[in-house]
Enzyme design. Structure first.
Site, PDB file in Angstrom:
ATOM      1  N   SER A  29      35.486  -8.975 -10.844  1.00 33.79           N
ATOM      2  CA  SER A  29      36.521  -9.046  -9.805  1.00 33.79           C
ATOM      3  C   SER A  29      37.698  -9.903 -10.255  1.00 33.79           C
ATOM      4  CB  SER A  29      35.944  -9.585  -8.493  1.00 33.79           C
ATOM      5  OG  SER A  29      35.376 -10.850  -8.708  1.00 33.79           O
ATOM      6  N   CYS A  87      41.292 -18.864 -12.123  1.00 33.36           N
ATOM      7  CA  CYS A  87      40.023 -19.026 -11.407  1.00 33.36           C
ATOM      8  C   CYS A  87      39.026 -19.921 -12.152  1.00 33.36           C
ATOM      9  CB  CYS A  87      39.404 -17.663 -11.136  1.00 33.36           C
ATOM     10  SG  CYS A  87      39.667 -16.459 -12.439  1.00 33.36           S
ATOM     11  N   HIS A 144      32.158 -16.638 -10.747  1.00 32.85           N
ATOM     12  CA  HIS A 144      32.272 -17.063 -12.150  1.00 32.85           C
ATOM     13  C   HIS A 144      31.303 -18.222 -12.391  1.00 32.85           C
ATOM     14  CE1 HIS A 144      35.627 -14.495 -12.556  1.00 32.85           C
ATOM     15  NE2 HIS A 144      36.587 -15.350 -12.824  1.00 32.85           N
ATOM     16  N   ARG A 150      33.472 -12.000 -20.267  1.00 35.37           N
ATOM     17  CA  ARG A 150      33.328 -11.152 -19.079  1.00 35.37           C
ATOM     18  C   ARG A 150      31.884 -10.663 -19.010  1.00 35.37           C
ATOM     19  NH1 ARG A 150      37.010 -11.355 -15.408  1.00 35.37           N
ATOM     20  NH2 ARG A 150      38.710 -10.623 -16.711  1.00 35.37           N
TER      21      ARG A 150
HETATM   22  N1  LIG Z   1      40.741 -11.898  -8.970  1.00 35.59           N
HETATM   23  C1  LIG Z   1      40.698 -13.171  -9.295  1.00 35.59           C
HETATM   24  O1  LIG Z   1      39.611 -13.787  -9.491  1.00 35.59           O
HETATM   25  C2  LIG Z   1      41.945 -13.943  -9.438  1.00 35.59           C
HETATM   26  C3  LIG Z   1      41.864 -15.308  -9.571  1.00 35.59           C
HETATM   27  C4  LIG Z   1      43.017 -16.053  -9.720  1.00 35.59           C
HETATM   28  C5  LIG Z   1      44.219 -15.390  -9.717  1.00 35.59           C
HETATM   29  N2  LIG Z   1      44.281 -14.031  -9.596  1.00 35.59           N
HETATM   30  C6  LIG Z   1      45.597 -13.406  -9.605  1.00 35.59           C
HETATM   31  O2  LIG Z   1      45.915 -12.891  -8.318  1.00 35.59           O
HETATM   32  C7  LIG Z   1      46.755 -11.740  -8.452  1.00 35.59           C
HETATM   33  C8  LIG Z   1      46.121 -10.564  -7.709  1.00 35.59           C
HETATM   34  O3  LIG Z   1      44.826 -10.297  -8.220  1.00 35.59           O
HETATM   35  P1  LIG Z   1      43.809  -9.292  -7.505  1.00 35.59           P
HETATM   36  O4  LIG Z   1      42.520  -9.524  -8.193  1.00 35.59           O
HETATM   37  O5  LIG Z   1      43.872  -9.409  -6.035  1.00 35.59           O
HETATM   38  O6  LIG Z   1      44.441  -7.870  -7.939  1.00 35.59           O
HETATM   39  P2  LIG Z   1      44.243  -6.439  -7.252  1.00 35.59           P
HETATM   40  O7  LIG Z   1      42.957  -6.369  -6.531  1.00 35.59           O
HETATM   41  O8  LIG Z   1      44.510  -5.445  -8.321  1.00 35.59           O
HETATM   42  O9  LIG Z   1      45.422  -6.358  -6.148  1.00 35.59           O
HETATM   43  C9  LIG Z   1      46.791  -6.382  -6.499  1.00 35.59           C
HETATM   44  C10 LIG Z   1      47.653  -6.442  -5.240  1.00 35.59           C
HETATM   45  O10 LIG Z   1      49.020  -6.583  -5.627  1.00 35.59           O
HETATM   46  C11 LIG Z   1      49.779  -5.521  -5.023  1.00 35.59           C
HETATM   47  N3  LIG Z   1      50.862  -5.152  -5.945  1.00 35.59           N
HETATM   48  C12 LIG Z   1      50.790  -4.921  -7.271  1.00 35.59           C
HETATM   49  N4  LIG Z   1      52.009  -4.581  -7.760  1.00 35.59           N
HETATM   50  C13 LIG Z   1      52.855  -4.609  -6.706  1.00 35.59           C
HETATM   51  C14 LIG Z   1      54.252  -4.355  -6.554  1.00 35.59           C
HETATM   52  N5  LIG Z   1      55.040  -4.008  -7.584  1.00 35.59           N
HETATM   53  N6  LIG Z   1      54.800  -4.474  -5.324  1.00 35.59           N
HETATM   54  C15 LIG Z   1      54.035  -4.820  -4.271  1.00 35.59           C
HETATM   55  N7  LIG Z   1      52.714  -5.075  -4.338  1.00 35.59           N
HETATM   56  C16 LIG Z   1      52.138  -4.966  -5.552  1.00 35.59           C
HETATM   57  C17 LIG Z   1      48.782  -4.393  -4.824  1.00 35.59           C
HETATM   58  O11 LIG Z   1      49.255  -3.511  -3.843  1.00 35.59           O
HETATM   59  P3  LIG Z   1      48.805  -1.955  -3.838  1.00 35.59           P
HETATM   60  O12 LIG Z   1      47.374  -1.937  -3.341  1.00 35.59           O
HETATM   61  O13 LIG Z   1      49.769  -1.350  -2.891  1.00 35.59           O
HETATM   62  O14 LIG Z   1      48.920  -1.483  -5.251  1.00 35.59           O
HETATM   63  C18 LIG Z   1      47.560  -5.196  -4.367  1.00 35.59           C
HETATM   64  O15 LIG Z   1      47.707  -5.560  -3.015  1.00 35.59           O
HETATM   65  C19 LIG Z   1      46.912 -11.526  -9.960  1.00 35.59           C
HETATM   66  O16 LIG Z   1      48.088 -12.191 -10.365  1.00 35.59           O
HETATM   67  C20 LIG Z   1      45.715 -12.210 -10.549  1.00 35.59           C
HETATM   68  O17 LIG Z   1      45.916 -12.638 -11.865  1.00 35.59           O
HETATM   69  C21 LIG Z   1      43.173 -13.293  -9.440  1.00 35.59           C
END
Ligand SMILES: NC(=O)c1ccc[n+]([C@@H]2O[C@H](COP(=O)([O-])OP(=O)(O)OC[C@H]3O[C@@H](n4cnc5c(N)ncnc54)[C@H](OP(=O)(O)O)[C@@H]3O)[C@@H](O)[C@H]2O)c1
Length: 340
Positions: free
Chosen positions: A160, A130, A243, A236
């Site tokens: 987030s 991000c 951000h 953070r």
């Molecule tokens: N947040 C940011 O600013 C940002 C920016 C760039 C990239 N990212 C990347 O995007 C990804 C997701 O981030 P997020 O912030 O959305 O995380 P999050 O809010 O914790 O959500 C994680 C998601 O992944 C699912 N998940 C996790 N383990 C799983 C598994 N074994 N099988 C199936 N589904 C699974 C979860 O499902 P359940 O609800 O069923 O557990 C949920 O839908 C990460 O790789 C993160 O590094 C995030």
């Protein structure tokens, strides 16, 4: 005639935004499915004015699906992205798993849209970190004009960026400060995040920098120009979404601050808000829910020969993740993938 689209991680922060943005931008969707872990089976998520019930990623068959937007973290991506790719579905992945693989393009459509075409090697395209995504959107037009030599960046990253657990910890810890007996100890973050700032994101490396800082260096080189030197300090802060970055840039050629402002005003994806008066700049709260990468406080750095300082803010769940992933899908559609 559109695409069959999968959103994996649809119950998460990024996954929900991916569904919102696909609907908002009227991405040509023939069919869409929302996937998450088994524990979320049947959980309802919104897609425009429709409601989708999430299915289990573990048992999903990707055969016949065109594009899968993944936001499930590296561990689950490692298991499921190769399955999707092998079934002929192009994966656009938000985790860091594939970003540094030379066979996998790392794309910010305002900066290196042509790299999308390299998806054919592995059927996977990586979305950047991000903090990197918003920074390279602001740097690209300035680099084209005056060639950047070195960047010094300090980030102010919202909770987030650490997923749902990060948001919950700031919320619960803040409330707990006012209710005796309901204090919340740090769990997701290494120290108290409420009313505090933490100079530590991701793991420490032998060099003393954190992995988050290393990512900004490696990804800027891969997306924009490998000759650019970058040094980062990632912090953070107790902000829910958005951000911010204080960026110091050293150029090969002189670039006047007024010209830089004009260049940025014309640049794709950038919105300049830069009045030298109280409130004449952007703060993260104003960037929430927006597509733009905002640039403020553009000014000469007179301590070096060809230097500029600027302040850059964006919605990390949008340009930093979901929006960029949808823009990659749009670029893929325009350049490579047949509809229907
Ligand atoms: N947040 C940011 O600013 C940002 C920016 C760039 C990239 N990212 C990347 O995007 C990804 C997701 O981030 P997020 O912030 O959305 O995380 P999050 O809010 O914790 O959500 C994680 C998601 O992944 C699912 N998940 C996790 N383990 C799983 C598994 N074994 N099988 C199936 N589904 C699974 C979860 O499902 P359940 O609800 O069923 O557990 C949920 O839908 C990460 O790789 C993160 O590094 C995030």
């Amino acid at each position: 005639m559109g695409y069959k689209v999968v959103v994996a991680g649809a119950t998460g922060n990024v996954g929900r935004e991916m569904l919102n943005i696909l609907a908002e931008r009227e991405f040509p969707v023939d069919e869409i499915v929302a996937l998450a872990s088994r524990k979320s089976l049947g959980t309802e998520v919104s897609f425009g004015d429709k409601t989708l019930k999430t299915k289990d990623l573990d048992t999903f068959d990707f055969t016949g699906w065109d594009i899968a937007l993944f936001a499930v973290g590296s561990d689950a991506t490692k298991i499921y992205a190769p399955k999707a790719a092998a079934a002929g579905c192009v994966v656009i992945d938000n985790s860091s798993l594939y970003r540094y693989d030379p066979e996998i393009p790392l794309v910010v459509p305002e900066v290196n849209p042509e790299a999308v075409e390299q998806y054919k090697k592995r059927n996977i395209i990586a979305n950047p970190n991000c903090s990197t995504a918003q920074m390279v959107v602001a740097l690209k037009p300035l680099h084209d004009r005056a060639k950047i030599k070195r960047v010094v960046v300090s980030t102010y990253q919202s909770v987030s960026g650490a997923g749902k657990a990060g948001i919950d910890e700031l919320w619960d810890q803040t409330k707990g400060m006012y209710v005796p007996g309901q204090e919340v100890a740090p769990k997701k973050f290494s120290k108290q995040i409420a009313f505090n700032v933490i100079p530590h994101i991701d793991v420490f490396l032998d060099s003393g920098e954190t992995k988050e800082e290393w990512k900004m260096v490696a990804e800027t080189k891969k997306i924009l120009d490998k000759s650019i030197k970058v040094t980062a300090t990632c912090v953070r802060v107790p902000v829910f979404v958005g951000h911010s970055e204080a960026i110091n840039i050293e150029f090969e050629e002189f670039l006047d601050e007024d010209e830089a402002r004009d260049i940025l005003r014309e640049a794709p994806g950038v919105m300049v808000v830069d009045k030298r008066e109280p409130g004449g700049y952007i703060t993260p709260i104003e960037a929430v829910g927006e597509y733009a990468t905002y640039v403020s406080r553009i000014r000469q750095d007179s301590t070096i020969e060809n230097g500029l300082n600027l302040w850059c803010v964006s919605d990390n769940l949008r340009k930093g993740a979901a929006l960029n992933a949808v823009q990659i899908a749009e670029t893929l559609g325009n350049r490579c993938l047949k509809k229907g």
